[in-house]
Scaffold this active site. Structure first.
Site, PDB file in Angstrom:
ATOM      1  N   ARG A 155      12.523  14.822  93.312  1.00  0.00           N
ATOM      2  CA  ARG A 155      11.504  14.712  94.366  1.00  0.00           C
ATOM      3  C   ARG A 155      11.136  13.253  94.624  1.00  0.00           C
ATOM      4  O   ARG A 155      10.045  12.956  95.086  1.00  0.00           O
ATOM      5  CB  ARG A 155      10.252  15.511  93.987  1.00  0.00           C
ATOM      6  CG  ARG A 155       9.625  15.102  92.664  1.00  0.00           C
ATOM      7  CD  ARG A 155       8.587  16.124  92.246  1.00  0.00           C
ATOM      8  NE  ARG A 155       8.053  15.840  90.924  1.00  0.00           N
ATOM      9  CZ  ARG A 155       6.941  15.154  90.687  1.00  0.00           C
ATOM     10  NH1 ARG A 155       6.264  14.668  91.712  1.00  0.00           N
ATOM     11  NH2 ARG A 155       6.518  14.960  89.472  1.00  0.00           N
ATOM     12  N   GLY A 167      17.894  14.035  87.257  1.00  0.00           N
ATOM     13  CA  GLY A 167      17.911  13.193  88.448  1.00  0.00           C
ATOM     14  C   GLY A 167      16.613  13.251  89.221  1.00  0.00           C
ATOM     15  O   GLY A 167      15.700  14.025  88.918  1.00  0.00           O
ATOM     16  N   ASP A 221      14.216  11.499  79.397  1.00  0.00           N
ATOM     17  CA  ASP A 221      14.252  11.129  80.812  1.00  0.00           C
ATOM     18  C   ASP A 221      12.921  10.559  81.285  1.00  0.00           C
ATOM     19  O   ASP A 221      12.815  10.119  82.444  1.00  0.00           O
ATOM     20  CB  ASP A 221      14.656  12.326  81.682  1.00  0.00           C
ATOM     21  CG  ASP A 221      13.764  13.528  81.457  1.00  0.00           C
ATOM     22  OD1 ASP A 221      13.843  14.118  80.365  1.00  0.00           O
ATOM     23  OD2 ASP A 221      13.000  13.901  82.355  1.00  0.00           O
TER      24      ASP A 221
END
Length: 471
Positions: free
Chosen positions: A84, A81, A243
Site C-alpha cells: 500500500r 513488498g 520486514d
C-alpha cells in the site's frame, strides 16, 4: 518551482519492485504538514500538498513499489513488498538523498488481498509516533504530511481513509536481503549490497564481500543502539518482524506501538501478539534474532567467522549504550560501576513491583528524589533505595545533576490514551488536541506549563487500550 527527484533505487531494475501509479483518494486534502521538515527538504506547502494527495506529481517522480520478504512472528513469508505504498523517488539535500514514500496510495502488485489504502486512525498514530521519536532524539523515519478524505476504507469497520507522506534516508529493510537470498537471486542481491554500501557507507561499490560485511556491522551497531534507546525511554514497537527492521537502525513502520505507562517489563502493546514475542522486555533479544536472519541472508558474501564476530558485538553495544542512557537518567557517572548497575536493577525491580508510572517517576526524580519516592507503595523499600542513590549522587553537584536529568527524562511521551483522544477529535474536525500534542512531543523535555494536562498518566480504564496491526 517544481520539486526535483532522483530515482536511484528504481533504477536498479524491475527485479527490485514495480512501477506503480498511485491511486489518489477521492477529494483528498492536505490535513497537516510538518513545516520544520518541509523547510529542511526545501519544499513549499503547495508542492507537499500535490505529493501527498498524488494529484500532480512532478515528472521526475517515478513511483515504485519495492519487493521484499520477511520473517513475521518467526515464520518466513517469501514475498511481501509495498502493498500500500510507493517510493516516489529521492530528493537530494545537503549531499544526502532522502526517500519520499507515500503510504496508503492504492493497490500494487504486492497488495495480495488488500485494498492498498490506509485509514486515518493509523496514519495519525504514525504521524504522532514519528514526532515523538524525533523529539526524544531517537533515530526514526519522519512524517512530512497527511492527506485525509471522506472516502471510507473497511477494516474492522468502515473508517475514513488517509495517506501519509514519509521521509527517510533509507527504506531498505532486512527483508530486502532475505527476498533475494531465498529466491536464489545472487546477482540482484550483490547489486543491492553494493548500492546500499555506496549510498549509506560512501564506500567503493567494487567489493561485494567487504560491503556486505560493512553493512552487517553497521546494522548490528545501529540496531543495538536503537533498541537500547527504546528500552531506556520505555518504548515498545509491537511488531518487530524482519520486514519492519531498518538497515540503518531507525524506528520504522509504526503500527501497534506503545510507550509504557506503569513499568511492566513484560508489557505487550500489540493485542495480536498472543505469545508475547514482541513484548517490551524481549525487544533486545528479538533485535539479535533479526540480525541473525539478516546475516544468514548475507552469508553467500561473508565468511562465517566474520558473521559471528559482527553479531557478537551486539549485546555489548546494546548493554553499554543502555547503561549510559540509564545513568544519565539517574544523573550519575556514565562510567560503568557494579554498584550503580545494582542500584539501577533494584530500582527497576521496585518500579515493576509497585506498578509505578515509568516516565512520571524519572521526571519526578529529576526535580525532587523525595517526591519520587512518595509515588511508591512500598515506602520502606523506597527509602532504602533513596539512601543508596543519594550516596551515589554525592560526587555530582545538585545543579549539574538536575540539568542532566531534566534533559534526559521527558515530561511528555505519546501515551496511548492521548493518541486516541487526538484521533477522535481530528475525526470530528477539531485539530486542537492534535496540535497541542505535537507541540509537547516536539520538545518533550520542556515544561510547557500551559499544557501540563498532557503529562498526566492515564486513568486505570485507559491504561490498556488495545492496538492492533490493522491499518
Amino acid at each position: 518551482m517544481t520539486a526535483q527527484f532522483e530515482t536511484t533505487f528504481a533504477c536498479l531494475g524491475t527485479n527490485f519492485g514495480a512501477y506503480v501509479a498511485p491511486s489518489a483518494l477521492k477529494d483528498a486534502r492536505l490535513l497537516h504538514c510538518n513545516t520544520t521538515l518541509a523547510t529542511q527538504m526545501g519544499l513549499e506547502l503547495s508542492a507537499i500538498s500535490e505529493l501527498v494527495t498524488a494529484s500532480n506529481l512532478p515528472a521526475s517522480c517515478k513511483p515504485f513499489a519495492m519487493v521484499y520478504a520477511g520473517h513475521q512472528f518467526g515464520g518466513y513469508s517469501p514475498q511481501l513488498g509495498d502493498g500500500r505504498g510507493v517510493l516516489l523517488g529521492e530528493r537530494r539535500r545537503d549531499q544526502q538523498l532522502w526517500d519520499f514514500h507515500l503510504k496508503g496510495a492504492g493497490k500494487t502488485p504486492y497488495s495480495r488481498f488488500g485494498d492498498g489504502r490506509a485509514v486515518l486512525r493509523s496514519t495519525l498514530r504514525e504521524y504522532l509516533g514519528s514526532f515523538a521519536m524525533q523529539g526524544l532524539q531517537i533515530p526514526t523515519t519522519q512524517a512530512l504530511a497527511i492527506a485525509s478524505t471522506a472516502e471510507q476504507v473497511r477494516r474492522e469497520s468502515l473508517e475514513p481513509g488517509a495517506v501519509l507522506l514519509r521521509v527517510t534516508q533509507c527504506h531498505i529493510r532486512f527483508g530486502h536481503f532475505e527476498f533475494f537470498y531465498y529466491q536464489g537471486m545472487q546477482d540482484e542481491q550483490a547489486r543491492l549490497i553494493n548500492y546500499c554500501a555506496q549510498r549509506y557507507l560512501n564506500v567503493d561499490p567494487s567489493s561485494t564481500h567487504d560491503n556486505a560485511l560493512a553493512l552487517l556491522q553497521m546494522a548490528t551497531q545501529r540496531t543495538a543502539n536503537l533498541i537500547a534507546h527504546w528500552q531506556a525511554v520505555g518504548f515498545a514497537h509491537g511488531v518487530l518482524n524482519t520486514d519492519n527492521m531498518s538497515l540503518i537502525g531507525e524506528t520504522f513502520d509504526f503500527g501497534p506501538f506503545g510507550f509504557l505507562d506503569d513499568f511492566e517489563p513484560g508489557h505487550i502493546c500489540n493485542h495480536s501478539d498472543d505469545q508475547g514475542r514482541y513484548a517490551f522486555d524481549r525487544q533486545a533479544n528479538i533485535g539479535l534474532w533479526n540480525l541473525n536472519a539478516l546475516a544468514h541472508a548475507l552469508s553467500n558474501f561473508i565468511d562465517i567467522a566474520d558473521i559471528k564476530k559482527a553479531l557478537a558485538s551486539y549485546e555489548e553495544i546494546l548493554s553499554s549504550h543502555y547503561y549510559q542512557l540509564m545513568m544519565t537518567k539517574l544523573g550519575l557517572d556514565t562510567k560503568f560501576s557494579e554498584e550503580n548497575q545494582q542500584l539501577l536493577q533494584s530500582l527497576l525491580q521496585m518500579l515493576a513491583q509497585n506498578r509505578i508510572d515509568y516516565t512520571q517517576f524519572f521526571r519526578s526524580l529529576s526535580h525532587n528524589p523525595n517526591h519520587a519516592i512518595d509515588l511508591l507503595i512500598d515506602r520502606e523499600a523506597g527509602t532504602r533505595w533513596l539512601s543508596k542513590y543519594q550516596a551515589a549522587c554525592a560526587q555530582t553537584p545538585n545543579t549539574q545533576r538536575t540539568a542532566q536529568m531534566l534533559a534526559a527524562n521527558p515530561k511528555y511521551i505519546l501515551r496511548n490514551y492521548l493518541a486516541q483522544q487526538a484521533i477522535e477529535t481530528v475525526s470530528n474536525g477539531d485539530m486542537g488536541t492534535f496540535n497541542a500534542l505535537l507541540t509537547v512531543l516536539a520538545s518533550p523535555y520542556n515544561e510547557h506549563p500551559e499544557l501540563d494536562h498532557l503529562a498526566k498518566p492515564p486513568a486505570d480504564k485507559d491504561k490498556h487500550l488495545a492496538v492492533s496491526c490493522s491499518s
